[in-house]
Design a protein around this motif. Structure first.
Motif, PDB file in Angstrom:
ATOM      1  N   ARG A  37      40.807  46.533   7.437  1.00  0.00           N
ATOM      2  CA  ARG A  37      41.974  46.982   6.679  1.00  0.00           C
ATOM      3  C   ARG A  37      41.586  47.590   5.331  1.00  0.00           C
ATOM      4  O   ARG A  37      42.191  48.562   4.878  1.00  0.00           O
ATOM      5  N   SER A  38      40.580  46.977   4.682  1.00  0.00           N
ATOM      6  CA  SER A  38      40.235  47.444   3.339  1.00  0.00           C
ATOM      7  C   SER A  38      38.751  47.244   3.044  1.00  0.00           C
ATOM      8  O   SER A  38      38.373  46.339   2.297  1.00  0.00           O
ATOM      9  N   PRO A  39      37.900  48.080   3.616  1.00  0.00           N
ATOM     10  CA  PRO A  39      36.462  47.946   3.353  1.00  0.00           C
ATOM     11  C   PRO A  39      36.101  48.147   1.879  1.00  0.00           C
ATOM     12  O   PRO A  39      35.187  47.500   1.376  1.00  0.00           O
ATOM     13  N   LYS A  40      36.836  49.021   1.201  1.00  0.00           N
ATOM     14  CA  LYS A  40      36.542  49.268  -0.207  1.00  0.00           C
ATOM     15  C   LYS A  40      36.766  48.015  -1.040  1.00  0.00           C
ATOM     16  O   LYS A  40      35.934  47.663  -1.890  1.00  0.00           O
ATOM     17  N   GLU A  41      37.863  47.301  -0.810  1.00  0.00           N
ATOM     18  CA  GLU A  41      38.148  46.083  -1.562  1.00  0.00           C
ATOM     19  C   GLU A  41      37.111  45.000  -1.286  1.00  0.00           C
ATOM     20  O   GLU A  41      36.729  44.251  -2.183  1.00  0.00           O
ATOM     21  N   SER A  42      36.663  44.916  -0.041  1.00  0.00           N
ATOM     22  CA  SER A  42      35.634  43.931   0.303  1.00  0.00           C
ATOM     23  C   SER A  42      34.344  44.230  -0.452  1.00  0.00           C
ATOM     24  O   SER A  42      33.703  43.322  -0.997  1.00  0.00           O
ATOM     25  N   CYS A  43      33.964  45.488  -0.491  1.00  0.00           N
ATOM     26  CA  CYS A  43      32.745  45.867  -1.217  1.00  0.00           C
ATOM     27  C   CYS A  43      32.897  45.577  -2.706  1.00  0.00           C
ATOM     28  O   CYS A  43      31.964  45.084  -3.349  1.00  0.00           O
ATOM     29  N   GLU A  44      34.048  45.883  -3.247  1.00  0.00           N
ATOM     30  CA  GLU A  44      34.279  45.634  -4.673  1.00  0.00           C
ATOM     31  C   GLU A  44      34.228  44.146  -4.986  1.00  0.00           C
ATOM     32  O   GLU A  44      33.714  43.741  -6.040  1.00  0.00           O
ATOM     33  N   GLU A  45      34.745  43.320  -4.079  1.00  0.00           N
ATOM     34  CA  GLU A  45      34.680  41.870  -4.288  1.00  0.00           C
ATOM     35  C   GLU A  45      33.227  41.392  -4.334  1.00  0.00           C
ATOM     36  O   GLU A  45      32.852  40.584  -5.189  1.00  0.00           O
ATOM     37  N   VAL A  46      32.411  41.902  -3.422  1.00  0.00           N
ATOM     38  CA  VAL A  46      30.998  41.533  -3.415  1.00  0.00           C
ATOM     39  C   VAL A  46      30.330  41.966  -4.713  1.00  0.00           C
ATOM     40  O   VAL A  46      29.584  41.196  -5.336  1.00  0.00           O
ATOM     41  N   GLU A  47      30.589  43.174  -5.142  1.00  0.00           N
ATOM     42  CA  GLU A  47      29.955  43.699  -6.347  1.00  0.00           C
ATOM     43  C   GLU A  47      30.368  42.924  -7.593  1.00  0.00           C
ATOM     44  O   GLU A  47      29.550  42.669  -8.477  1.00  0.00           O
ATOM     45  N   GLN A  48      31.623  42.518  -7.644  1.00  0.00           N
ATOM     46  CA  GLN A  48      32.117  41.787  -8.810  1.00  0.00           C
ATOM     47  C   GLN A  48      31.660  40.333  -8.824  1.00  0.00           C
ATOM     48  O   GLN A  48      31.323  39.789  -9.875  1.00  0.00           O
ATOM     49  N   GLU A  49      31.650  39.693  -7.644  1.00  0.00           N
ATOM     50  CA  GLU A  49      31.358  38.264  -7.573  1.00  0.00           C
ATOM     51  C   GLU A  49      29.880  37.956  -7.390  1.00  0.00           C
ATOM     52  O   GLU A  49      29.383  36.944  -7.892  1.00  0.00           O
ATOM     53  N   LEU A  50      29.159  38.828  -6.679  1.00  0.00           N
ATOM     54  CA  LEU A  50      27.766  38.527  -6.328  1.00  0.00           C
ATOM     55  C   LEU A  50      26.769  39.520  -6.909  1.00  0.00           C
ATOM     56  O   LEU A  50      25.690  39.143  -7.343  1.00  0.00           O
ATOM     57  N   GLY A  51      27.107  40.776  -6.890  1.00  0.00           N
ATOM     58  CA  GLY A  51      26.188  41.804  -7.373  1.00  0.00           C
ATOM     59  C   GLY A  51      25.108  42.126  -6.354  1.00  0.00           C
ATOM     60  O   GLY A  51      25.094  41.615  -5.232  1.00  0.00           O
ATOM     61  N   TYR A  52      24.171  42.976  -6.762  1.00  0.00           N
ATOM     62  CA  TYR A  52      23.044  43.365  -5.921  1.00  0.00           C
ATOM     63  C   TYR A  52      21.748  42.815  -6.521  1.00  0.00           C
ATOM     64  O   TYR A  52      21.656  42.655  -7.740  1.00  0.00           O
ATOM     65  N   PRO A  53      20.757  42.503  -5.671  1.00  0.00           N
ATOM     66  CA  PRO A  53      20.796  42.554  -4.211  1.00  0.00           C
ATOM     67  C   PRO A  53      21.606  41.402  -3.640  1.00  0.00           C
ATOM     68  O   PRO A  53      21.793  40.368  -4.292  1.00  0.00           O
ATOM     69  N   CYS A  54      22.069  41.592  -2.428  1.00  0.00           N
ATOM     70  CA  CYS A  54      22.776  40.534  -1.719  1.00  0.00           C
ATOM     71  C   CYS A  54      22.409  40.620  -0.243  1.00  0.00           C
ATOM     72  O   CYS A  54      21.803  41.606   0.206  1.00  0.00           O
ATOM     73  N   PHE A  55      22.759  39.584   0.500  1.00  0.00           N
ATOM     74  CA  PHE A  55      22.453  39.540   1.925  1.00  0.00           C
ATOM     75  C   PHE A  55      23.736  39.348   2.721  1.00  0.00           C
ATOM     76  O   PHE A  55      24.563  38.502   2.385  1.00  0.00           O
ATOM     77  N   VAL A  56      23.888  40.121   3.770  1.00  0.00           N
ATOM     78  CA  VAL A  56      25.049  40.027   4.654  1.00  0.00           C
ATOM     79  C   VAL A  56      24.595  39.438   5.978  1.00  0.00           C
ATOM     80  O   VAL A  56      23.620  39.916   6.575  1.00  0.00           O
ATOM     81  N   LYS A  57      25.318  38.389   6.455  1.00  0.00           N
ATOM     82  CA  LYS A  57      24.911  37.682   7.666  1.00  0.00           C
ATOM     83  C   LYS A  57      26.114  37.409   8.563  1.00  0.00           C
ATOM     84  O   LYS A  57      27.188  37.066   8.063  1.00  0.00           O
ATOM     85  N   PRO A  58      25.940  37.502   9.881  1.00  0.00           N
ATOM     86  CA  PRO A  58      26.973  36.965  10.770  1.00  0.00           C
ATOM     87  C   PRO A  58      27.095  35.460  10.522  1.00  0.00           C
ATOM     88  O   PRO A  58      26.095  34.778  10.290  1.00  0.00           O
TER      89      PRO A  58
END
Length: 235
Positions: A37-58
């Motif tokens: 529904r909102s990939p942009k919002e999901s990315c923004e949440e990651v950037e705001q809460e976690l930052g880079y680098p980060c790891f995405v896992k199933p």
């Protein structure tokens, strides 16, 4: 062998660790429908809460399948797409600069710990290819840690085992930072169990040979089964 269903879901596991007061990296969880529904919002949440680098896992998969390291928005979007090919839920974790330390836990209600080992991948991170195809990883058993660090790691491993109501065995994975901070990453409730896998090697270094380890696990399974037989009321 026994295991814990709670330990199979990385998101549930991390929630339980937080409730148990175990230090861990920051994380966020996403459902596929929300990402769609909102990939942009999901990315923004990651950037705001976690930052880079980060790891995405199933959330419900092992052996580092479907995991990506992300350094920017483009990589993050691709990582979401990859992880959602394997699960309807993913977890995104803050990148931690630290040594990868593992320890074996064995038992039911009174678990005990092995020595610690260290994973030293020669690639960017310990992914499926590094684990099973390239051999580009050094296993150091026992790992060089201080007595205080070992005490912290083993104590946290047992707390994690109890938090997920573990039974039989788990391999607990940690990050050890340069300033001595210990962060739990996850536990594997069904770790690799060949004679050359980390879990049996950790126990071999602790004085428990492979055949004896299997016998102990059989006895632990029988113990847990006998305990369940005492439950009188079922539905």
């Amino acid at each position: 062998m026994l295991a814990s269903s709670a330990g199979m879901d990385k998101v549930v596991m991390k929630h339980l660790f937080a409730q148990a007061g175990l230090a861990q990296a920051k994380y966020a969880a996403f459902l596929k429908k929300d990402w769609t529904r909102s990939p942009k919002e999901s990315c923004e949440e990651v950037e705001q809460e976690l930052g880079y680098p980060c790891f995405v896992k199933p959330a419900n998969l092992g052996s580092s399948v479907g995991i990506s390291k992300c350094r920017n928005r483009e990589e993050l979007q691709k990582a979401f797409e990859l992880a959602f090919q394997y699960d309807r839920k993913v977890v995104v974790e803050e990148g931690i600069n630290g040594r990868e330390i593992e320890i074996g836990v064995l038992g039911n209600d009174d678990p005990k710990c092995s020595v610690v080992g260290e994973i030293a991948p020669k690639t960017d991170f310990y992914d499926y290819k590094a684990k099973y195809e390239d051999g580009d990883t050094d296993l150091m058993i026992p790992a060089i840690v201080s007595d205080e660090e070992y005490a912290t790691i083993s104590d946290m491993a047992i707390k994690a085992f109890k938090a997920i109501d573990g039974s039989g065995l788990v391999r607990a994975d940690f990050f050890l930072t340069a300033d001595g901070e210990v962060l739990i990453n996850e536990v594997n409730t069904m770790p690799g169990f060949t004679p050359f896998s980390m879990f049996p090697l950790l126990w071999k270094e602790a004085g428990v040979e492979y055949a004896d380890l299997i016998e102990q696990l059989v006895e632990l399974a029988k113990e847990r089964h006998a305990e369940k037989q005492l439950i009188k009321h079922t539905f």
